[in-house]
Design a protein around this motif. Structure first.
Motif, PDB file in Angstrom:
ATOM      1  N   GLY A  33      -0.568  -3.221 -17.829  1.00 23.01           N
ATOM      2  CA  GLY A  33      -0.311  -2.516 -19.065  1.00 23.01           C
ATOM      3  C   GLY A  33       0.855  -1.565 -19.168  1.00 23.01           C
ATOM      4  N   PRO A  34       0.837  -0.385 -18.538  1.00 25.02           N
ATOM      5  CA  PRO A  34       1.866   0.620 -18.780  1.00 25.02           C
ATOM      6  C   PRO A  34       3.290   0.186 -18.453  1.00 25.02           C
ATOM      7  CG  PRO A  34       0.095   1.531 -17.457  1.00 25.02           C
ATOM      8  CD  PRO A  34      -0.152   0.064 -17.591  1.00 25.02           C
ATOM      9  N   TYR A  35       3.456  -0.858 -17.684  1.00 25.90           N
ATOM     10  CA  TYR A  35       4.786  -1.258 -17.263  1.00 25.90           C
ATOM     11  C   TYR A  35       5.361  -2.384 -18.111  1.00 25.90           C
ATOM     12  CZ  TYR A  35       3.000   1.418 -13.412  1.00 25.90           C
ATOM     13  OH  TYR A  35       2.442   2.397 -12.666  1.00 25.90           O
ATOM     14  N   HIS A  65      -8.655  -2.843  -1.536  1.00 31.69           N
ATOM     15  CA  HIS A  65      -9.492  -2.431  -2.679  1.00 31.69           C
ATOM     16  C   HIS A  65      -9.266  -0.976  -3.095  1.00 31.69           C
ATOM     17  CE1 HIS A  65     -11.403  -6.289  -2.092  1.00 31.69           C
ATOM     18  NE2 HIS A  65     -11.648  -5.954  -0.841  1.00 31.69           N
ATOM     19  N   LYS A  66      -8.010  -0.550  -3.088  1.00 29.75           N
ATOM     20  CA  LYS A  66      -7.683   0.818  -3.496  1.00 29.75           C
ATOM     21  C   LYS A  66      -7.116   0.879  -4.912  1.00 29.75           C
ATOM     22  CE  LYS A  66      -6.864   2.670   1.110  1.00 29.75           C
ATOM     23  NZ  LYS A  66      -5.878   3.295   2.003  1.00 29.75           N
ATOM     24  N   GLY A  67      -7.081  -0.266  -5.613  1.00 31.64           N
ATOM     25  CA  GLY A  67      -6.523  -0.275  -6.957  1.00 31.64           C
ATOM     26  C   GLY A  67      -5.012  -0.317  -6.981  1.00 31.64           C
ATOM     27  N   LEU A  68      -4.420  -0.658  -5.831  1.00 33.98           N
ATOM     28  CA  LEU A  68      -2.970  -0.733  -5.683  1.00 33.98           C
ATOM     29  C   LEU A  68      -2.607  -2.008  -4.931  1.00 33.98           C
ATOM     30  CD1 LEU A  68      -2.503   2.860  -4.262  1.00 33.98           C
ATOM     31  CD2 LEU A  68      -1.954   2.172  -6.591  1.00 33.98           C
ATOM     32  N   VAL A  69      -1.448  -2.554  -5.230  1.00 33.88           N
ATOM     33  CA  VAL A  69      -0.933  -3.680  -4.460  1.00 33.88           C
ATOM     34  C   VAL A  69       0.374  -3.236  -3.823  1.00 33.88           C
ATOM     35  CG1 VAL A  69      -0.041  -6.033  -4.532  1.00 33.88           C
ATOM     36  CG2 VAL A  69      -2.009  -5.415  -5.943  1.00 33.88           C
ATOM     37  N   SER A  70       0.413  -3.292  -2.504  1.00 37.17           N
ATOM     38  CA  SER A  70       1.612  -2.906  -1.766  1.00 37.17           C
ATOM     39  C   SER A  70       2.482  -4.134  -1.511  1.00 37.17           C
ATOM     40  CB  SER A  70       1.222  -2.279  -0.421  1.00 37.17           C
ATOM     41  OG  SER A  70       0.686  -3.278   0.440  1.00 37.17           O
ATOM     42  N   VAL A  71       3.684  -3.881  -1.079  1.00 33.47           N
ATOM     43  CA  VAL A  71       4.609  -4.953  -0.720  1.00 33.47           C
ATOM     44  C   VAL A  71       3.989  -5.836   0.366  1.00 33.47           C
ATOM     45  CG1 VAL A  71       6.856  -5.455   0.323  1.00 33.47           C
ATOM     46  CG2 VAL A  71       6.660  -3.649  -1.398  1.00 33.47           C
ATOM     47  N   LYS A  92      11.311  -6.810  -3.961  1.00 29.64           N
ATOM     48  CA  LYS A  92      12.046  -7.005  -5.207  1.00 29.64           C
ATOM     49  C   LYS A  92      11.087  -7.332  -6.349  1.00 29.64           C
ATOM     50  CE  LYS A  92      16.283  -8.622  -3.062  1.00 29.64           C
ATOM     51  NZ  LYS A  92      17.147  -9.788  -2.819  1.00 29.64           N
ATOM     52  N   MET A  93      10.092  -8.182  -6.087  1.00 35.61           N
ATOM     53  CA  MET A  93       9.108  -8.528  -7.120  1.00 35.61           C
ATOM     54  C   MET A  93       8.382  -7.283  -7.607  1.00 35.61           C
ATOM     55  SD  MET A  93       7.309 -11.987  -5.774  1.00 35.61           S
ATOM     56  CE  MET A  93       8.218 -13.002  -4.641  1.00 35.61           C
ATOM     57  N   ILE A  94       7.940  -6.475  -6.661  1.00 37.36           N
ATOM     58  CA  ILE A  94       7.224  -5.257  -7.028  1.00 37.36           C
ATOM     59  C   ILE A  94       8.137  -4.291  -7.764  1.00 37.36           C
ATOM     60  CG2 ILE A  94       6.164  -3.163  -6.065  1.00 37.36           C
ATOM     61  CD1 ILE A  94       4.480  -4.944  -4.305  1.00 37.36           C
ATOM     62  N   SER A  95       9.396  -4.252  -7.386  1.00 37.68           N
ATOM     63  CA  SER A  95      10.315  -3.316  -8.051  1.00 37.68           C
ATOM     64  C   SER A  95      10.467  -3.620  -9.537  1.00 37.68           C
ATOM     65  CB  SER A  95      11.675  -3.312  -7.359  1.00 37.68           C
ATOM     66  OG  SER A  95      12.388  -4.500  -7.626  1.00 37.68           O
ATOM     67  N   PHE A  96      10.213  -4.870  -9.951  1.00 36.19           N
ATOM     68  CA  PHE A  96      10.295  -5.229 -11.358  1.00 36.19           C
ATOM     69  C   PHE A  96       9.274  -4.475 -12.203  1.00 36.19           C
ATOM     70  CE2 PHE A  96      12.053  -9.429  -9.823  1.00 36.19           C
ATOM     71  CZ  PHE A  96      13.334  -9.181 -10.263  1.00 36.19           C
ATOM     72  N   VAL A  97       8.138  -4.119 -11.613  1.00 32.43           N
ATOM     73  CA  VAL A  97       7.077  -3.457 -12.387  1.00 32.43           C
ATOM     74  C   VAL A  97       6.740  -2.069 -11.862  1.00 32.43           C
ATOM     75  CG1 VAL A  97       6.030  -5.601 -13.195  1.00 32.43           C
ATOM     76  CG2 VAL A  97       5.281  -4.620 -11.026  1.00 32.43           C
ATOM     77  N   ASP A  98       7.526  -1.591 -10.941  1.00 35.39           N
ATOM     78  CA  ASP A  98       7.262  -0.300 -10.302  1.00 35.39           C
ATOM     79  C   ASP A  98       8.000   0.821 -11.037  1.00 35.39           C
ATOM     80  OD1 ASP A  98       6.656   1.744  -8.583  1.00 35.39           O
ATOM     81  OD2 ASP A  98       7.982   1.073  -6.986  1.00 35.39           O
ATOM     82  N   ALA A  99       7.324   1.417 -11.996  1.00 30.91           N
ATOM     83  CA  ALA A  99       7.958   2.426 -12.843  1.00 30.91           C
ATOM     84  C   ALA A  99       8.261   3.725 -12.102  1.00 30.91           C
ATOM     85  CB  ALA A  99       7.072   2.720 -14.047  1.00 30.91           C
ATOM     86  N   ASP A 100       7.458   4.084 -11.104  1.00 33.41           N
ATOM     87  CA  ASP A 100       7.659   5.377 -10.445  1.00 33.41           C
ATOM     88  C   ASP A 100       8.342   5.279  -9.076  1.00 33.41           C
ATOM     89  OD1 ASP A 100       5.630   4.425  -8.837  1.00 33.41           O
ATOM     90  OD2 ASP A 100       4.194   5.987  -9.361  1.00 33.41           O
ATOM     91  N   GLY A 101       8.711   4.078  -8.656  1.00 30.77           N
ATOM     92  CA  GLY A 101       9.468   3.911  -7.429  1.00 30.77           C
ATOM     93  C   GLY A 101       8.693   4.087  -6.137  1.00 30.77           C
ATOM     94  N   ILE A 105       1.984  -1.394  -6.962  1.00 33.07           N
ATOM     95  CA  ILE A 105       1.560  -1.786  -8.314  1.00 33.07           C
ATOM     96  C   ILE A 105       0.163  -1.213  -8.510  1.00 33.07           C
ATOM     97  CG2 ILE A 105       1.012  -3.665  -9.874  1.00 33.07           C
ATOM     98  CD1 ILE A 105       2.922  -5.401  -8.177  1.00 33.07           C
ATOM     99  N   LEU A 106       0.009  -0.452  -9.540  1.00 34.26           N
ATOM    100  CA  LEU A 106      -1.255   0.198  -9.848  1.00 34.26           C
ATOM    101  C   LEU A 106      -2.008  -0.604 -10.892  1.00 34.26           C
ATOM    102  CD1 LEU A 106      -3.168   2.700  -9.818  1.00 34.26           C
ATOM    103  CD2 LEU A 106      -1.696   3.684 -11.570  1.00 34.26           C
ATOM    104  N   ARG A 107      -3.294  -0.869 -10.643  1.00 30.60           N
ATOM    105  CA  ARG A 107      -4.117  -1.555 -11.638  1.00 30.60           C
ATOM    106  C   ARG A 107      -4.469  -0.538 -12.714  1.00 30.60           C
ATOM    107  NH1 ARG A 107     -10.021  -2.550 -11.674  1.00 30.60           N
ATOM    108  NH2 ARG A 107      -9.905  -1.631  -9.630  1.00 30.60           N
ATOM    109  N   ASN A 108      -4.272  -0.932 -13.950  1.00 29.22           N
ATOM    110  CA  ASN A 108      -4.619  -0.078 -15.083  1.00 29.22           C
ATOM    111  C   ASN A 108      -6.109  -0.232 -15.333  1.00 29.22           C
ATOM    112  OD1 ASN A 108      -4.985   1.250 -17.448  1.00 29.22           O
ATOM    113  ND2 ASN A 108      -3.330   0.246 -18.534  1.00 29.22           N
TER     114      ASN A 108
END
Length: 111
Positions: A33-35, A65-71, A92-101, A105-108
């Motif tokens: 969502g937010p991204y 299962h922390k609600g995040l996807v790491s590289v 690079k894939m994650i950087s496309f949706v990583d708003a805060d750097g 990737i955070l699950r909304n």
């Protein structure tokens, strides 16, 4: 194994047997969502079944299962699906949706 195939097919929009960075970005974009500002948006609401599939797809990558996807989580899953991509490609894939750097990737959870 059937569940993995179903999720893989959900990602593989053009049915070529591969998940491109664009296909991955499109699925992740819909699920976080937010991204959405970084990708073309889809018009209309998602059905409950579509939302469940997106959550299941996200959970497939969220190995701890922390609600995040790491590289590294993304790399491990794609590697297990037979994709030949490097950790750098996954970054690079994650950087496309990583708003805060933060390279995550955070699950909304509001969706």
């Amino acid at each position: 194994m059937e569940e993995l195939k179903r999720v893989f097919n959900r990602f593989d929009a053009n049915s070529d047997g591969k998940i491109s960075s664009t296909e991955l970005s499109n699925v992740l974009n819909r699920s976080i969502g937010p991204y959405k500002k970084d990708f073309p948006s889809r018009s209309g609401a998602y059905t409950i079944d579509e939302m469940k599939e997106l959550k299941d797809a996200f959970d497939l990558y969220d190995k701890d299962h922390k609600g995040l996807v790491s590289v590294l989580e993304l790399h491990l899953v794609l590697k297990s699906l037979g994709e030949k991509c490097s950790v750098q490609d996954c970054s690079k894939m994650i950087s496309f949706v990583d708003a805060d750097g933060d390279a995550l990737i955070l699950r909304n959870s509001n969706r």
